[in-house]
Structure formats: structure tokens, C-alpha cells
Design an enzyme around this catalytic site. Structure first.
Site, PDB file in Angstrom:
ATOM      1  N   ARG A 234       0.846  -1.190   0.000  1.00  0.00           N
ATOM      2  CA  ARG A 234       0.000   0.000   0.000  1.00  0.00           C
ATOM      3  C   ARG A 234       0.884   1.243   0.000  1.00  0.00           C
ATOM      4  O   ARG A 234       1.964   1.247   0.598  1.00  0.00           O
ATOM      5  CB  ARG A 234      -0.921   0.000   1.225  1.00  0.00           C
ATOM      6  CG  ARG A 234      -1.628   1.327   1.492  1.00  0.00           C
ATOM      7  CD  ARG A 234      -2.790   1.170   2.468  1.00  0.00           C
ATOM      8  NE  ARG A 234      -3.999   0.757   1.775  1.00  0.00           N
ATOM      9  CZ  ARG A 234      -5.156   0.493   2.385  1.00  0.00           C
ATOM     10  NH1 ARG A 234      -5.251   0.577   3.705  1.00  0.00           N
ATOM     11  NH2 ARG A 234      -6.215   0.139   1.696  1.00  0.00           N
ATOM     12  N   ARG A 262       6.245  -0.100  14.032  1.00  0.00           N
ATOM     13  CA  ARG A 262       5.115  -0.276  13.116  1.00  0.00           C
ATOM     14  C   ARG A 262       3.904   0.430  13.695  1.00  0.00           C
ATOM     15  O   ARG A 262       3.553   0.213  14.857  1.00  0.00           O
ATOM     16  CB  ARG A 262       4.795  -1.761  12.896  1.00  0.00           C
ATOM     17  CG  ARG A 262       3.925  -2.003  11.668  1.00  0.00           C
ATOM     18  CD  ARG A 262       3.571  -3.451  11.497  1.00  0.00           C
ATOM     19  NE  ARG A 262       2.375  -3.805  12.251  1.00  0.00           N
ATOM     20  CZ  ARG A 262       2.055  -5.048  12.608  1.00  0.00           C
ATOM     21  NH1 ARG A 262       2.861  -6.059  12.305  1.00  0.00           N
ATOM     22  NH2 ARG A 262       0.942  -5.283  13.274  1.00  0.00           N
ATOM     23  N   GLU A 279       3.335  -0.968  17.354  1.00  0.00           N
ATOM     24  CA  GLU A 279       4.061  -2.216  17.557  1.00  0.00           C
ATOM     25  C   GLU A 279       5.561  -1.926  17.620  1.00  0.00           C
ATOM     26  O   GLU A 279       6.188  -1.617  16.602  1.00  0.00           O
ATOM     27  CB  GLU A 279       3.762  -3.190  16.406  1.00  0.00           C
ATOM     28  CG  GLU A 279       2.300  -3.587  16.297  1.00  0.00           C
ATOM     29  CD  GLU A 279       1.957  -4.769  17.177  1.00  0.00           C
ATOM     30  OE1 GLU A 279       2.810  -5.170  17.990  1.00  0.00           O
ATOM     31  OE2 GLU A 279       0.846  -5.293  17.062  1.00  0.00           O
TER      32      GLU A 279
END
Length: 312
Positions: A234, A262, A279
Site C-alpha cells: 500500500r 510499526r 508495535e
């Protein structure tokens, strides 16, 4: 010490030594993480794969210890964070692991004006009355791989009973539960994960992926180490990148110490991106979904090696 990937583990005198931390269920790493090994070898770095709870592992012997897939820690978090406290040259660092492995960090980020999914918390033994309507997600505050996570339509009497049963299971296990509204935009837009890797000047954006919707209904019990994901590349939007930068700016202690991060985002009710999770402990980095990402992570390891004192 697990050492199945011998083609990448032949240490030569003078080579930096790096441990790649996994769990006993993944002794040879996930396929995506294996993509890091050849770029490390090409940079003269000897990599060894070991489970975090391997009693034979001599963590102090490594120049850097890199967390990757210790995904069985959720039911043993106290043991895991205590282990992290003992490991020299761990990335990401132990204090980050302690903070990030309990999702109550979301409250701190919300207090720092980061747009986050509204979250309620239910401690073990506390009563919980389900909202009368709306879809909600229930999961433990300490979890990995979408384990013990369910989606409930609370206007449905059966779902209400299943949601209460889910809370009871978590409470009986002594686990804090979190309750969030289900963001329906995920059904069409999916979830966007933005990946950041260390560079000479700190974390830098690397790539983004789309995760398809995963929660189809109530949690009915254990279903493996992690739930399968539908992943595609993406292109991150400026709005997503702006929110991710706000998230990272609020990390305690700053981000220069981090090897990776993340940031998982979903469109909120108004379409603007909101944080689902940050994360920093053991995230999948989806190296196979962006050209050059394995090499970029290997360069990030080199950057951290240059910053840290070598063991004698």
C-alpha cells in the site's frame, strides 16, 4: 541454542555477532524474517537464531540482540519482560518492551493527543455491562497475533452472551481486557501498517502494507500462535504519515533508540486515520512487500552496531 540456518551462522573471528530472537514454535523464523539473513551475511554479520527462553543462549556474547518473533510471550509476559531486562544490547530496548507489551500504553498516547481508537479496560474481577448496541472488539491488554480477540454485535442477544463469556475467560485467567468500538471502515479500506526502520538520523519511513479485515465474529477459544492475515502493498497517504509521526513523537524516551516501529491505522468514523496499535516489540515487518526492505533492515542493524560498544 537453535542453529538450523547454518548457511548464515558461520561466525568468523572479527565478525559482528547478532542474535535473532524467536520462540520455540518458530525455530527457523517466519519466512518474512528469513529475508533478513542474507543481507546480514552480505554485510559481514554472523546471525544466530534463538528462542528467547532458550536456557542455553548466552545473550551477553552478542554484539546485538534483535527481537523478531517471540510470539508466545503473551501468557508469560512477566517472565518475558524480566528476561528482556537481563539482555545486553537488546533492540528494541527492555524498557520499551515493558511499556509496549501492555496495550494500556494507548491511554498515554491518547493523553498526548494522538488520535486513537476509544478504549475501555476491564480488570480481572471487575463487572462489565455491555453497551446496548453497536459492534465492539474484545481482546486482552497483553496479546500478540490477534489471539483471544473477538468481534461482537451487542444488539444480538447471543453475541452479548458470548462477549460476557469472553470477558469471563480473560478475567478467570487474570488478564485485563480491552473493549473498543469496531471501526467498520476496516471492512472496505482495511488496516494500514506503516513501517519505520532505523537510519543514521533515527527512524525513517520504509514502506506500508494493507491488512484485510480479520475479525469475522466472536472469539471461541485458541486457534494457533497467530491469525492468518491478508497482506498487500500500500502507498501511505500524507494524512497517515502525519498521524504516524505524531504517534512516534509520543514514544517515551524517543525513537532514536529503536531499530524498528510499526504504526497500525484504521479510518475512524470521520475517515481520518486513528491508531489501533503501535508495535515496538515483535511486529511483523512485511519485508517481502517492498523492494529493498530486507537490505534496509540490515542497514538499520549496522547503524545500531555502530552505536553500541562491542562485548570484550
Amino acid at each position: 541454542m537453535t542453529d538450523n540456518l547454518t548457511d548464515h551462522h558461520q561466525s568468523t573471528r572479527g565478525e559482528p555477532r547478532v542474535a535473532i530472537v524467536t520462540c520455540a514454535d518458530l525455530p527457523d523464523l517466519e519466512p518474512d524474517d528469513r529475508l533478513l539473513l542474507a543481507p546480514l551475511a552480505a554485510r559481514g554479520i554472523a546471525a544466530t537464531v534463538a528462542a528467547w527462553d532458550d536456557p542455553a543462549a548466552d545473550w551477553a556474547a552478542y554484539d546485538l540482540v534483535v527481537l523478531r518473533s517471540p510470539w508466545d510471550y503473551a501468557l508469560r509476559r512477566d517472565e518475558f519482560v524480566a528476561w528482556a531486562d537481563t539482555v545486553p544490547r537488546l533492540v528494541n530496548p527492555a524498557d520499551v518492551v515493558r511499556w509496549n507489551t501492555d496495550k494500556r500504553y494507548l491511554d498515554e498516547l491518547a493523553a498526548a493527543h494522538v488520535p486513537t481508537v476509544p478504549t475501555g479496560w476491564v480488570a480481572p474481577g471487575e463487572p462489565w455491562t455491555p453497551p446496548a448496541t453497536g459492534e465492539h472488539v474484545i481482546k486482552p491488554a497483553v496479546s500478540a497475533g490477534s489471539q483471544d480477540t473477538g468481534r461482537y454485535d451487542l444488539a444480538d442477544p447471543e453475541h452479548r452472551e458470548l462477549a460476557l463469556a469472553h470477558l469471563r475467560r480473560l478475567s478467570d485467567a487474570g488478564r485485563v481486557a480491552m473493549v473498543q468500538p469496531y471501526l467498520t471502515a476496516v471492512d472496505t479500506a482495511g488496516e494500514t501498517a506503516l513501517l519505520f526502520l532505523a537510519g543514521p538520523d533515527g527512524l525513517a519511513f520504509s514502506h506500508a502494507i494493507r491488512k484485510g479485515p480479520m475479525l469475522t465474529g466472536p472469539d471461541l477459544g485458541p486457534d494457533g500462535l497467530y491469525k492468518a492475515e491478508e497482506i498487500t502493498p500500500r502507498t501511505a497517504t500524507p494524512a497517515q504519515l502525519a498521524v504516524a509521526e505524531r504517534v512516534l513523537a509520543a514514544v517515551p524516551g524517543g525513537t532514536r533508540r529503536l531499530l524498528y516501529a510499526r504504526v497500525d491505522l484504521i479510518p475512524g468514523p470521520d475517515g481520518a486515520p486513528v491508531l489501533v496499535e503501535l508495535e515496538l516489540t515483535e511486529p511483523s515487518l512485511f519485508l517481502g512487500y517492498a523492494d529493498g526492505a530486507p537490505e534496509q533492515l540490515a542497514d538499520a542493524v549496522v547503524t545500531h552496531l555502530a552505536r553500541l560498544p562491542r562485548p570484550r
